[in-house]
Design a protein around this motif. Structure first.
Motif, short mmCIF file in Angstrom:
data_model
loop_
_atom_site.label_atom_id
_atom_site.label_comp_id
_atom_site.label_asym_id
_atom_site.label_seq_id
_atom_site.Cartn_x
_atom_site.Cartn_y
_atom_site.Cartn_z
N ASN A 19 17.57 24.36 67.84
CA ASN A 19 17.32 24.88 69.18
C ASN A 19 17.58 23.87 70.29
OD1 ASN A 19 16.75 27.35 68.13
ND2 ASN A 19 14.54 27.26 68.47
N GLU A 20 17.31 22.59 70.02
CA GLU A 20 17.58 21.57 71.05
C GLU A 20 19.08 21.45 71.29
OE1 GLU A 20 16.89 16.81 71.96
OE2 GLU A 20 15.63 17.81 70.48
N LEU A 21 19.86 21.51 70.23
CA LEU A 21 21.31 21.48 70.37
C LEU A 21 21.80 22.70 71.15
CD1 LEU A 21 24.21 20.49 69.50
CD2 LEU A 21 23.92 21.91 67.47
N ILE A 22 21.25 23.86 70.83
CA ILE A 22 21.71 25.12 71.42
C ILE A 22 21.26 25.27 72.87
CG2 ILE A 22 21.44 27.64 71.27
CD1 ILE A 22 21.26 27.15 68.16
N LEU A 23 20.00 24.98 73.15
CA LEU A 23 19.47 25.18 74.50
C LEU A 23 19.62 23.94 75.39
CD1 LEU A 23 16.23 27.21 73.68
CD2 LEU A 23 18.48 28.07 74.34
N GLY A 24 19.92 22.81 74.78
CA GLY A 24 20.16 21.59 75.53
C GLY A 24 18.96 20.65 75.53
N SER A 25 19.23 19.36 75.30
CA SER A 25 18.14 18.39 75.28
C SER A 25 17.48 18.24 76.63
CB SER A 25 18.68 17.02 74.82
OG SER A 25 19.76 16.60 75.66
N ASN A 26 18.19 18.59 77.71
CA ASN A 26 17.63 18.58 79.06
C ASN A 26 17.31 19.99 79.56
OD1 ASN A 26 17.85 15.70 79.43
ND2 ASN A 26 20.06 16.00 79.64
N GLU A 27 17.24 20.93 78.62
CA GLU A 27 16.90 22.34 78.91
C GLU A 27 17.87 22.97 79.90
OE1 GLU A 27 12.72 22.08 80.05
OE2 GLU A 27 12.16 22.44 77.96
N GLU A 28 19.16 22.57 79.79
CA GLU A 28 20.14 23.12 80.71
C GLU A 28 20.55 24.55 80.37
OE1 GLU A 28 22.37 20.00 78.10
OE2 GLU A 28 20.38 20.28 78.96
#
Length: 356
Positions: A277-286
């Motif tokens: 999920n971090e890869l998919i949604l972005g480590s900066n929650e972009e």
């Protein structure tokens, strides 16, 4: 459906609990094998499975029980058809250890294992005999059919959010309710939450979590008044379109289609920081918002973020999500990767037979 345009394709359905394959193409034939009344591997079922499998050149098994039947069938009957096991689960503490051992042991007989997350693929690669035969192919969606819709996010007090998935222990429903209670204590209002999905009675933990959720709602009226169980919903795209966001605080799971579909639809996502999920949604929650599924406070803060999203930041987030989903979750890409894999395995199998 995509592979049926390239290969003659059949579906073998084992232990069907619903109309799961309601949308397969007309040129696909389906055979159903009913589950026996008793739990456990049954030799009679193995025979039925083998009678169907021996007609195929390539078998793709989906879900753990089906994979185990295919793998044991291959061990007993010593067939050399190409077997690809699709692994959609994730390594977790609650998975039955015997079932996990059997599955991982017999995976050595598979020609290839396809995971829908990098995390699960990396876990399986730790086993020496699986390291060279495991890869990741993300879920595929019909990105042309799932159209992006821009939403208005200014009215924070009247938002509606959805949870999509079976009501079961991994979905973390009780902590979600507790996070909603904390949200109310901090903000003095609650958004509407609608949960679409069936009640799962598979395990004691699944049964127990639903009972505890119902008890919680009965004891906390302010949360109950903002929460609704919808049951199974047929038109899921309409639900994404009307919702202000998807909330998925699961403790563990692979890559759920609901995240892929929400990202394509323009429905903001709040999901647990698990699997990929971090890869998919972005480590900066972009491209979406992340939370710790084991922390009520973290889930609450995630809900606050998605509730108080303003138009411009929400639009940018959903556009980023759509762009990523189009690139990574298209049916065309998934089918192309499977076709490439199948061609590689056919070549490898041919060389093994004739160039020993």
């Amino acid at each position: 459906n995509g592979l049926s345009k390239i290969y003659e394709t059949k579906i073998l359905i084992y232990n069907s609990t619903g109309n799961f394959f309601y949308s397969y193409n007309d040129n696909i034939k389906a055979t159903i094998i009913s589950k026996t009344p008793h739990n456990g591997i049954k030799f009679s079922t193995l025979i039925k499975v083998w009678k169907e499998l021996k007609k195929a050149d390539i078998i793709i098994s989906f879900m753990p029980s089906s994979s185990i039947y295919c793998l044991i069938s291959k061990a007993i009957f010593n067939w050399d058809n190409i077997l690809i096991c699709k692994e959609v689960s994730i390594n977790n503490k609650l998975e039955n250890n015997l079932k996990k051992f059997i599955k991982n042991y017999f995976y050595t007989l598979a020609n290839h294992i396809v995971c829908n997350t990098y995390k699960q693929a990396n876990y399986l690669r730790k086993f020496k005999l699986l390291s060279s035969k495991t890869s990741t192919i993300f879920n595929g969606c019909d990105s042309k059919k799932i159209t992006f819709k821009k939403k208005s996010f200014n009215d924070s007090h009247n938002k509606i959010f959805i949870v999509v998935g079976r009501i079961s222990y991994p979905k973390n429903g009780l902590r979600l309710l507790e996070a909603l209670k904390l949200f109310y204590e901090r903000n003095k209002f609650l958004p509407k939450i609608k949960w679409a999905g069936r009640i799962d009675n598979t395990t004691f933990e699944d049964n127990d979590i639903y009972k505890r959720m119902v008890s919680f709602l009965e004891n906390i009226p302010i949360v109950k008044n903002s929460f609704e169980f919808l049951g199974e919903v047929k038109d899921i795209y309409n639900l994404y379109e009307k919702a202000d966001g998807l909330i998925l605080p699961s403790i563990y799971e692979g890559l759920p289609y609901v995240i892929c579909e929400s990202m394509l639809k323009g429905c903001p996502v709040l999901a647990s920081n698990i699997a990929d999920n971090e890869l998919i949604l972005g480590s900066n929650e972009e491209r979406g918002i992340l939370c710790d599924p084991l922390s009520i406070k973290s889930i609450c803060k995630g809900i606050e973020k998605i509730v108080f999203l303003r138009d411009q930041e929400a639009l940018q987030m959903t556009l980023n999500a759509r762009k990523y989903a189009e690139k990574n979750f298209s049916n065309a890409q998934m089918i192309d990767k499977y076709q490439t894999l199948i061609n590689q395995l056919i070549k490898k199998n041919y060389e093994k037979k004739f160039f020993k």
